[in-house]
Design a protein around this motif. Sequence first.
Motif, mmCIF file in Angstrom:
data_model
loop_
_atom_site.group_PDB
_atom_site.id
_atom_site.type_symbol
_atom_site.label_atom_id
_atom_site.label_comp_id
_atom_site.label_asym_id
_atom_site.label_seq_id
_atom_site.Cartn_x
_atom_site.Cartn_y
_atom_site.Cartn_z
ATOM 1 N N UNK A 375 18.884 17.663 -3.836
ATOM 2 C CA UNK A 375 18.769 18.184 -5.189
ATOM 3 C C UNK A 375 20.031 18.886 -5.652
ATOM 4 N N UNK A 376 20.647 19.648 -4.758
ATOM 5 C CA UNK A 376 21.873 20.372 -5.125
ATOM 6 C C UNK A 376 23.017 19.408 -5.436
ATOM 7 N N UNK A 377 23.151 18.345 -4.650
ATOM 8 C CA UNK A 377 24.220 17.384 -4.910
ATOM 9 C C UNK A 377 23.949 16.563 -6.163
ATOM 10 N N UNK A 378 22.693 16.306 -6.462
ATOM 11 C CA UNK A 378 22.361 15.629 -7.722
ATOM 12 C C UNK A 378 22.779 16.497 -8.909
ATOM 13 N N UNK A 379 22.456 17.786 -8.861
ATOM 14 C CA UNK A 379 22.815 18.696 -9.953
ATOM 15 C C UNK A 379 24.323 18.875 -10.064
ATOM 16 N N UNK A 380 24.987 19.045 -8.932
ATOM 17 C CA UNK A 380 26.444 19.225 -8.970
ATOM 18 C C UNK A 380 27.126 17.973 -9.488
ATOM 19 N N UNK A 381 26.663 16.802 -9.074
ATOM 20 C CA UNK A 381 27.233 15.564 -9.580
ATOM 21 C C UNK A 381 26.974 15.372 -11.060
ATOM 22 N N UNK A 382 25.778 15.728 -11.499
ATOM 23 C CA UNK A 382 25.450 15.628 -12.924
ATOM 24 C C UNK A 382 26.378 16.501 -13.752
ATOM 25 N N UNK A 383 26.612 17.713 -13.281
ATOM 26 C CA UNK A 383 27.511 18.612 -14.002
ATOM 27 C C UNK A 383 28.920 18.051 -14.058
ATOM 28 N N UNK A 384 29.417 17.529 -12.930
ATOM 29 C CA UNK A 384 30.782 17.002 -12.894
ATOM 30 C C UNK A 384 30.958 15.840 -13.857
ATOM 31 N N UNK A 385 30.053 14.871 -13.811
ATOM 32 C CA UNK A 385 30.188 13.708 -14.670
ATOM 33 C C UNK A 385 30.048 14.037 -16.136
#
Length: 465
Positions: A375-385
């Motif tokens: 979940x944390x990597x999904x959120x961090x990736x969403x923010x980056x993109x």
Amino acid sequence: MSTPGVDATGGGGTDHVVVRVLPGASEDEPDASEGARRGADTAGGEQDPAGAPYFTWARLSNLLSSVGQESTTAVLAPFFAGTLGAAPVVIAGVEAAGRAGGTAARFGGSGVARRRPGVRGLLDVVGYGGAALAAVFLAGSSAIWQAGACRAGSWVARGMGTPTTLRPVSDQALAGRAGRRLGVERAYDALVAAIGPLIAVALLAFASVRTVLLLAVVPAVVAGLASAYGARAARSAPGAGAGAGAGAPGETGAAGAAGRPSARSIVAELRRSGPLGRLLLGVALYEAANIAAALLLLRATKILPGGAGPLSRLQAVALLYVVYQVSAAACAFWAGRVVDRLGAAVVVATGAAALLIAYAGFAAAARGDLALMIGCFVLAGAAAGAVDAAEYAGLARLVPPERRWPALSALTGLQNAGRIFATVTAGGLWTLVSPPAGLLICGPLLLVATILLATRPDRPAAASH
């Protein structure tokens, strides 16, 4: 979370939007040729880049280089911390030094190419060749200082090449469709970047981490060959100038010198535009909390010491980086359309909130908590993109073409300075205090950025030219 080697990417979807990307342009120095100004429409005074080929030799070279860079990033933290015994502050320092060196190399290379267009192809080949050598020496390094020098050197080498980034596209995109075009651009590159850690996951099933680091030389070498072929094709093309570089028709000395913004023009531009100033302030707060991906991958390494099911620890961490990149691609594609409808500020604010939640999850995660890590990597990736696309699209909307370069230069400076500050600060506190301290130090900045941009958004209607 900042991606190490992918500053710009472009997205996937059923709509294939062809975006013109100048092969000779770079993130830090916009193309200044008359060709970049040609084709302006009478209604908006901006050119529509649609119809130009998306894949060029320069773009292919950059995408291949990105695969090698990201496969290294996927295993970098476990290699430094596990194999070499490096502290988090060391990993943070290496990534920060690499980003700073890569930015300087890109500025310098673009400046040389503007004065002597014929050397652009040589700079590209030297850059990709340097990245290949860095991969070889990194795989064979036995000391922290050796590995750190090789990793930072790979950033510098890649910066010397010709990256295809969001900046030249935002300099050309029509204001009313900037978000859509830039979202697609960001998503495509994130999908390509996901190939690197995916390859690492497969290789780690039967090979060591040093083998994965060594095999990053393959895409770097192929990228150099593609760049050299592109340079030769550009020189032999009908109508090509005597000093044409590797697909860099726009890097002419006179035009480049004339279009280069000064620090005074950047400050003046910010004073003239209230919405632009607020957006850049929010971006500065966000980027000052945007730590390097390597530190979050290091956190995942500590949380998942036994791996995940049939996957080893190294494979699980690399697969989480794949999740991050795929999430970045999906959200960049979506965020671009939101920017066109609601403005960039709301997207950056949403990204800041998502990154804040991700950091809280990383800080609170318990040993073996795989679901929370995903979940944390999904959120961090969403923010980056989403945020990467929105930052450039916001400037494309708020600034008219004739004053866009100073604002883009300010954005580039804020991004790099902020990410270096965030990475070094988080790494230092992680080592001296605790992992949660290093992660949560970014919380107040993200909170302020969310509130500022959510309450004072830019309005797309006012930004149309």
